[in-house]
Design a protein around this motif. Structure first.
Motif, short mmCIF file in Angstrom:
data_model
loop_
_atom_site.label_atom_id
_atom_site.label_comp_id
_atom_site.label_asym_id
_atom_site.label_seq_id
_atom_site.Cartn_x
_atom_site.Cartn_y
_atom_site.Cartn_z
N GLN A 114 0.85 5.16 0.24
CA GLN A 114 0.08 6.36 0.56
C GLN A 114 0.87 7.56 0.06
O GLN A 114 1.89 7.93 0.63
N PRO A 154 -6.52 10.21 1.23
CA PRO A 154 -7.04 9.54 0.03
C PRO A 154 -6.70 8.06 0.03
O PRO A 154 -5.80 7.61 0.75
N ASP A 155 -7.41 7.30 -0.78
CA ASP A 155 -7.15 5.86 -0.86
C ASP A 155 -5.72 5.61 -1.31
O ASP A 155 -5.20 6.29 -2.20
N GLN A 193 -12.61 13.74 3.03
CA GLN A 193 -12.20 12.59 3.83
C GLN A 193 -10.70 12.35 3.60
O GLN A 193 -10.26 12.22 2.47
N HIS A 234 -13.45 11.40 -7.46
CA HIS A 234 -13.16 10.55 -6.30
C HIS A 234 -12.15 11.24 -5.38
O HIS A 234 -12.40 11.43 -4.18
N THR A 235 -11.02 11.64 -5.95
CA THR A 235 -9.97 12.31 -5.19
C THR A 235 -9.42 13.45 -6.04
O THR A 235 -9.11 13.25 -7.23
N LYS A 254 -10.15 13.04 -0.52
CA LYS A 254 -11.14 12.06 -0.97
C LYS A 254 -12.52 12.60 -0.61
O LYS A 254 -12.80 12.94 0.54
N ASN A 265 0.85 -1.19 0.00
CA ASN A 265 0.00 0.00 0.00
C ASN A 265 0.89 1.24 0.00
O ASN A 265 1.69 1.43 0.93
#
Length: 277
Positions: free
Chosen positions: A40, A122-123, A119, A61-62, A49, A38
Motif C-alpha cells: 500500500q 487506492p488499490d 474512495q 482509476h487512481t 481511487k 500487498n
C-alpha cells in the motif's frame, strides 16, 4: 515470527519509522510456500481511487485531486457542457447527471461534489512470490518498477487554494471578470470586422447588409418570397405583373363597394325609420 496457524503479517509505517531499504520475512517449513505481497503506497501528493462510474467516464482509476479535476474539466469542454451565457454553470449530460444527481452545477462546486466519489485507499500493488526452501535452488533477485508522482510544492499551493472557501469566492469573482472581458472582446471583434468590411467595399457591404436585414425581417414576419430577387427591377417586369395588378385593384374595388353598400344600407334604414315616426 509465525505461529502454527498464522498466515498473515502486516507492517505499518508511522511518522517515527526510520527510513529503510528493505525488510525480511522468514517462515519455518520444509515446503515451498506461495505468498501474496500487498504494497500500500504512501502517495505524496495523496492519490484517490475514483468511483467506478466516474472512473470509466474519465478513463482514470487512481490519480491526484488536480489531475481528476483537470480531466473532468477537459470532458466538460470536449462535450460543450459549459453554459454559453452563464459561463460558470455546467449543464450535466446524462452521464454526469447519473453521477452527481443534478442537472446543472457551478464550476466552483466541482471540488465539493467530487469528495464523495473519492474512495480510499487506492488499490495496493499485488506481488505473487514463492518462498523456496530447497537449499540447492539458486536464489534469484526480482525487480519491479513502480511509477510514483513526485510532490510539487506549486501543486500543493494550488490544491490548498482550490479547497479554500475564501479562495472559491475569489475564483468566482475572477471568473465573472474573465467572462465579461471575453464578451467585451467578442463585441469589439464584431465591431472591428463590421468597420473593416465597410471600409474595404462600401457598396458591396451595404448590399449584403440590406439583403441580410430583408431576410431577417421576412423570417420575423413569416413572409414568404426571395428578398434578393424582389430587390431587382426585373422582378416587376414579368408577365404575371399585369394580372397581379388587375387582381389587386379588383379586390380593392370590391372592398370599397361593400363598404359603400353597407353605409347606404344603414342610411336607408335610418330614413325609413324617421318616415314611420
Amino acid at each position: 515470527m509465525y505461529g502454527p496457524d498464522s498466515n498473515f503479517v502486516e507492517w505499518h509505517r508511522n511518522p517515527q519509522t526510520q527510513e529503510t531499504d528493505g525488510f525480511q520475512v522468514k517462515r519455518p517449513g520444509d515446503k515451498p510456500v506461495k505468498c501474496t505481497i500487498n504494497l500500500q503506497l504512501d502517495y505524496q501528493p495523496q492519490n484517490f481511487k475514483l468511483d467506478p462510474r466516474l472512473g470509466r467516464l474519465l478513463g482514470i482509476h487512481t490519480a491526484t485531486r488536480p489531475v481528476i479535476v483537470t480531466a473532468l474539466w477537459q470532458y466538460i469542454k470536449t462535450n460543450k457542457l459549459q453554459d454559453p451565457i452563464h459561463r460558470d454553470t455546467i449543464k450535466c449530460d446524462e452521464y454526469l447527471q447519473s453521477i452527481f444527481d443534478c442537472p446543472t452545477m457551478k464550476f466552483s462546486d466541482i471540488p465539493f461534489k467530487l469528495n464523495p466519489l473519492f474512495q480510499q485507499p487506492p488499490d495496493p500493488i499485488v506481488i505473487e512470490h514463492i518462498v523456496a526452501v530447497d537449499p540447492g535452488e539458486t536464489k534469484s533477485v526480482t525487480h519491479w518498477d513502480i511509477s510514483v508522482e513526485v510532490d510539487d510544492t506549486l501543486k500543493q499551493q494550488m490544491n490548498n487554494f482550490l479547497v479554500s472557501t475564501v479562495a472559491q469566492q475569489e475564483i468566482m469573482s475572477l471568473d465573472q471578470k474573465i467572462y465579461e472581458t471575453v464578451d467585451s472582446i467578442k463585441a469589439l471583434k464584431t465591431k472591428r470586422e463590421f468597420m473593416l468590411s465597410f471600409a474595404s467595399d462600401p457598396y458591396g457591404f451595404i448590399n449584403k447588409w440590406l439583403i441580410s436585414q430583408s431576410r431577417d425581417l421576412k423570417v420575423m414576419l413569416n413572409i414568404e418570397g426571395d428578398p434578393e430577387e424582389e430587390r431587382k427591377a426585373e422582378f416587376y417586369q414579368k408577365d404575371w405583373l399585369k394580372e397581379g395588378v388587375c387582381r389587386y385593384f379588383y379586390t380593392k374595388v370590391q372592398q370599397r363597394r361593400a363598404e359603400l353598400e353597407r353605409d347606404l344600407g344603414v342610411r336607408q334604414l335610418g330614413t325609413s325609420t324617421s318616415s314611420a315616426n
